[in-house]
Design a protein around this motif. Structure first.
Motif, PDB file in Angstrom:
ATOM      1  N   TYR A  26       0.831  -1.205   0.000  1.00  0.00           N
ATOM      2  CA  TYR A  26       0.000   0.000   0.000  1.00  0.00           C
ATOM      3  C   TYR A  26       0.865   1.255   0.000  1.00  0.00           C
ATOM      4  CZ  TYR A  26      -3.426   3.454   1.426  1.00  0.00           C
ATOM      5  OH  TYR A  26      -4.208   4.573   1.480  1.00  0.00           O
ATOM      6  N   MET A  27       1.943   1.242   0.802  1.00  0.00           N
ATOM      7  CA  MET A  27       2.818   2.411   0.842  1.00  0.00           C
ATOM      8  C   MET A  27       3.607   2.573  -0.448  1.00  0.00           C
ATOM      9  SD  MET A  27       2.100   3.977   3.477  1.00  0.00           S
ATOM     10  CE  MET A  27       3.339   5.220   3.321  1.00  0.00           C
ATOM     11  N   GLN A  28       3.843   1.485  -1.164  1.00  0.00           N
ATOM     12  CA  GLN A  28       4.490   1.614  -2.471  1.00  0.00           C
ATOM     13  C   GLN A  28       3.569   2.336  -3.453  1.00  0.00           C
ATOM     14  OE1 GLN A  28       7.673   0.531  -3.423  1.00  0.00           O
ATOM     15  NE2 GLN A  28       7.885   0.296  -1.218  1.00  0.00           N
ATOM     16  N   LYS A  29       2.275   2.042  -3.354  1.00  0.00           N
ATOM     17  CA  LYS A  29       1.327   2.665  -4.274  1.00  0.00           C
ATOM     18  C   LYS A  29       0.946   4.068  -3.835  1.00  0.00           C
ATOM     19  CE  LYS A  29      -1.699  -0.043  -6.329  1.00  0.00           C
ATOM     20  NZ  LYS A  29      -2.915  -0.825  -6.601  1.00  0.00           N
ATOM     21  N   HIS A  30       0.895   4.319  -2.513  1.00  0.00           N
ATOM     22  CA  HIS A  30       0.482   5.622  -1.969  1.00  0.00           C
ATOM     23  C   HIS A  30       1.556   6.141  -1.018  1.00  0.00           C
ATOM     24  CE1 HIS A  30      -3.536   4.702  -3.462  1.00  0.00           C
ATOM     25  NE2 HIS A  30      -3.406   3.518  -2.898  1.00  0.00           N
ATOM     26  N   LEU A  32       3.889   8.637   1.262  1.00  0.00           N
ATOM     27  CA  LEU A  32       3.589   9.824   2.059  1.00  0.00           C
ATOM     28  C   LEU A  32       4.514  10.954   1.619  1.00  0.00           C
ATOM     29  CD1 LEU A  32       3.151   8.370   5.639  1.00  0.00           C
ATOM     30  CD2 LEU A  32       1.393   9.244   4.149  1.00  0.00           C
ATOM     31  N   ASP A  33       4.038  11.769   0.674  1.00  0.00           N
ATOM     32  CA  ASP A  33       4.839  12.890   0.195  1.00  0.00           C
ATOM     33  C   ASP A  33       4.535  14.142   0.981  1.00  0.00           C
ATOM     34  OD1 ASP A  33       5.650  11.195  -1.817  1.00  0.00           O
ATOM     35  OD2 ASP A  33       4.087  11.879  -3.185  1.00  0.00           O
ATOM     36  N   LYS A  35       1.534  15.178   0.683  1.00  0.00           N
ATOM     37  CA  LYS A  35       0.355  15.627  -0.056  1.00  0.00           C
ATOM     38  C   LYS A  35      -0.877  15.070   0.648  1.00  0.00           C
ATOM     39  CE  LYS A  35       2.582  14.735  -4.265  1.00  0.00           C
ATOM     40  NZ  LYS A  35       2.509  13.960  -5.463  1.00  0.00           N
ATOM     41  N   LYS A  36      -1.615  15.930   1.318  1.00  0.00           N
ATOM     42  CA  LYS A  36      -2.828  15.505   2.002  1.00  0.00           C
ATOM     43  C   LYS A  36      -4.025  16.038   1.228  1.00  0.00           C
ATOM     44  CE  LYS A  36      -0.632  14.002   5.722  1.00  0.00           C
ATOM     45  NZ  LYS A  36      -0.621  12.638   6.143  1.00  0.00           N
ATOM     46  N   SER A  37      -5.178  15.456   1.459  1.00  0.00           N
ATOM     47  CA  SER A  37      -6.372  15.921   0.767  1.00  0.00           C
ATOM     48  C   SER A  37      -6.780  17.312   1.238  1.00  0.00           C
ATOM     49  CB  SER A  37      -7.518  14.932   0.972  1.00  0.00           C
ATOM     50  OG  SER A  37      -7.766  14.776   2.346  1.00  0.00           O
TER      51      SER A  37
END
Length: 50
Positions: A26-30, A32-33, A35-37
């Motif tokens: 999951y962390m590979q796909k998303h 944590l840059d 960038k939050k919503s």
């Protein structure tokens, strides 16, 4: 009794490994840059930073 405890620990260990692997993918796909919503982050003091 001993066999039951062994089985419980084995199942818990397998579940922990599966959670770790799925979390890794999951962390590979998303990643944590930062960038939050909402575009806001909370620092350790609880103040909102932009």
């Amino acid at each position: 009794m001993k066999e039951m405890l062994k089985r419980i620990f084995l199942v818990a260990f397998i579940l922990l490994v599966l959670v770790a692997i799925s979390g890794f993918f999951y962390m590979q796909k998303h990643p944590l840059d930062g960038k939050k919503s909402t575009g806001k982050n909370l620092n350790f003091s609880g103040k909102v930073t932009k």
